[in-house]
Design an enzyme around this catalytic site. Structure first.
Site, PDB file in Angstrom:
ATOM      1  N   HIS A  61      -2.658  -6.193   7.018  1.00  0.00           N
ATOM      2  CA  HIS A  61      -4.094  -6.178   7.295  1.00  0.00           C
ATOM      3  C   HIS A  61      -4.838  -6.350   5.982  1.00  0.00           C
ATOM      4  O   HIS A  61      -4.223  -6.340   4.906  1.00  0.00           O
ATOM      5  CB  HIS A  61      -4.514  -4.895   8.012  1.00  0.00           C
ATOM      6  N   HIS A  63      -7.142  -4.556   4.258  1.00  0.00           N
ATOM      7  CA  HIS A  63      -7.645  -3.514   3.368  1.00  0.00           C
ATOM      8  C   HIS A  63      -7.107  -3.743   1.958  1.00  0.00           C
ATOM      9  O   HIS A  63      -5.971  -4.188   1.770  1.00  0.00           O
ATOM     10  CB  HIS A  63      -7.243  -2.134   3.889  1.00  0.00           C
ATOM     11  N   ASP A  65      -5.915  -2.033  -0.440  1.00  0.00           N
ATOM     12  CA  ASP A  65      -4.667  -1.448  -0.939  1.00  0.00           C
ATOM     13  C   ASP A  65      -3.439  -2.150  -0.376  1.00  0.00           C
ATOM     14  O   ASP A  65      -2.313  -1.705  -0.613  1.00  0.00           O
ATOM     15  CB  ASP A  65      -4.622   0.043  -0.627  1.00  0.00           C
ATOM     16  N   HIS A  66      -3.642  -3.257   0.328  1.00  0.00           N
ATOM     17  CA  HIS A  66      -2.523  -4.053   0.840  1.00  0.00           C
ATOM     18  C   HIS A  66      -2.581  -5.515   0.388  1.00  0.00           C
ATOM     19  O   HIS A  66      -1.588  -6.226   0.541  1.00  0.00           O
ATOM     20  CB  HIS A  66      -2.483  -3.996   2.366  1.00  0.00           C
ATOM     21  N   HIS A 139      -4.563   0.372  13.968  1.00  0.00           N
ATOM     22  CA  HIS A 139      -5.332   0.718  12.781  1.00  0.00           C
ATOM     23  C   HIS A 139      -6.797   0.401  13.068  1.00  0.00           C
ATOM     24  O   HIS A 139      -7.151  -0.084  14.144  1.00  0.00           O
ATOM     25  CB  HIS A 139      -4.798  -0.037  11.569  1.00  0.00           C
TER      26      HIS A 139
END
Length: 308
Positions: A61, A63, A65-66, A139
């Site tokens: 996804h 976000h 932090d990914h 999520h």
């Protein structure tokens, strides 16, 4: 045939001095697959000696932090004169965002970058002996998990039985193991099922990315040899987990128990737990009898075949 999993980043949204945000490298007999690429992923690859050779990147996804490691990683590949194409798999409807990351700061990669949107239930990659399947997660944004699922392997060849049936040692052994009947000098036909056992299962690696507990994960992770599951919080933050669409360690363990997974890796650990994951482990082990661990950044895990 080896399958090695290197945990490049195991923290939640905020990095700590010990943990980088999400990234996992799977090396399946030389096929090197990267799942998520948080900020700092390229440095983690240097630090832990994985090398930079990656053929496919699977994004769960969008976000930060990914995915915020993608621009730097692409530019480093460019500086290193990469020629091989890269394919990025990303949830349906997010391809333009990934394209913007690839071309951040005006970067124009000199190597081909193919961006492929995938939907839950689709096979992202199909290769000889295995495939990578996308599945739905729960999520707060458009998100996927990925399962690397190997094909069944041939059954074991019973050499002793073959010799008892009069099959001479040599090419006829290979023919039988490949599924082809053979005829002996006396006219007797020996069939593969007489000397080859039942097909043996391949391995199954499942990575959820960020998710609440999900029935879909239970289904996909059935008999998984390694389930890597969101365990952002311990039970002291169960309400926070629900609100932010994450899981607790106990919830991840309950998923693993129901799926009858072999091993469970708890990842995406919130920075509030810093260097103490003992509560995560205790709560998960109370819910799941299989092997449970919280991997450190850089930890390398071998995934054996189910019958080994």
């Amino acid at each position: 045939m080896s399958m090695r999993v290197t945990f490049l980043g195991t923290s939640g949204a905020v990095p700590t001095t010990e943990r980088n945000p999400s990234a996992i490298l799977v090396n399946r007999e030389g096929d090197r697959l990267l799942f998520d690429a948080a900020e700092g992923t390229q440095r983690q690859m240097m630090r832990f000696g994985t090398g930079f050779t990656v053929s496919d990147l699977f994004v769960t996804h969008l976000h930060g932090d990914h995915v915020l490691g993608i621009p730097g990683l692409v530019q480093t590949w460019d500086f290193n004169d990469r020629d091989d194409p890269l394919t990025v798999y990303t949830p349906r409807g997010t391809g333009d965002d990934i394209d913007a990351l690839v071309h951040a700061a005006g970067n124009q990669p000199s190597f081909p970058v193919h961006i492929t949107e995938v939907a839950p239930g689709e096979v992202a990659v199909r290769r000889e002996e295995y495939e990578v399947r996308a599945f739905r997660t729960d999520h707060e944004t458009n998100s996927l998990g990925y399962a690397l699922v190997e094909d069944d392997r041939k059954g074991r060849f019973d050499r002793e039985r073959a010799e008892e049936l009069g099959v001479p040692v040599g090419p006829k052994f290979q023919q039988l193991h490949a599924g082809t009947p053979v005829e002996l000098e006396d006219g007797t036909v020996v069939r593969p099922e007489q000397v080859v056992g039942d097909p043996r299962p391949g391995r199954r690696f499942v990575y959820t990315g960020d998710t609440r507990p999900s029935e879909q994960v239970v289904s996909v992770a059935e008999d998984a040899d390694l389930l890597v599951h969101d365990a952002t919080f311990a039970n002291d933050r169960v309400d926070r987990a629900r609100k932010t669409a994450h899981s607790t360690a106990e919830q991840a363990a309950e998923i693993a128990r129901r799926a009858e997974a072999v091993r469970l890796a708890l990842t995406h650990i919130s920075s509030r737990y810093a260097g103490d994951v003992s509560t995560h482990l205790r709560e998960a082990r109370d819910a799941f009898d299989g092997e449970v661990f919280v991997p450190d950044d850089g930890e390398l895990v071998e995934v054996p075949y189910p019958d080994e």
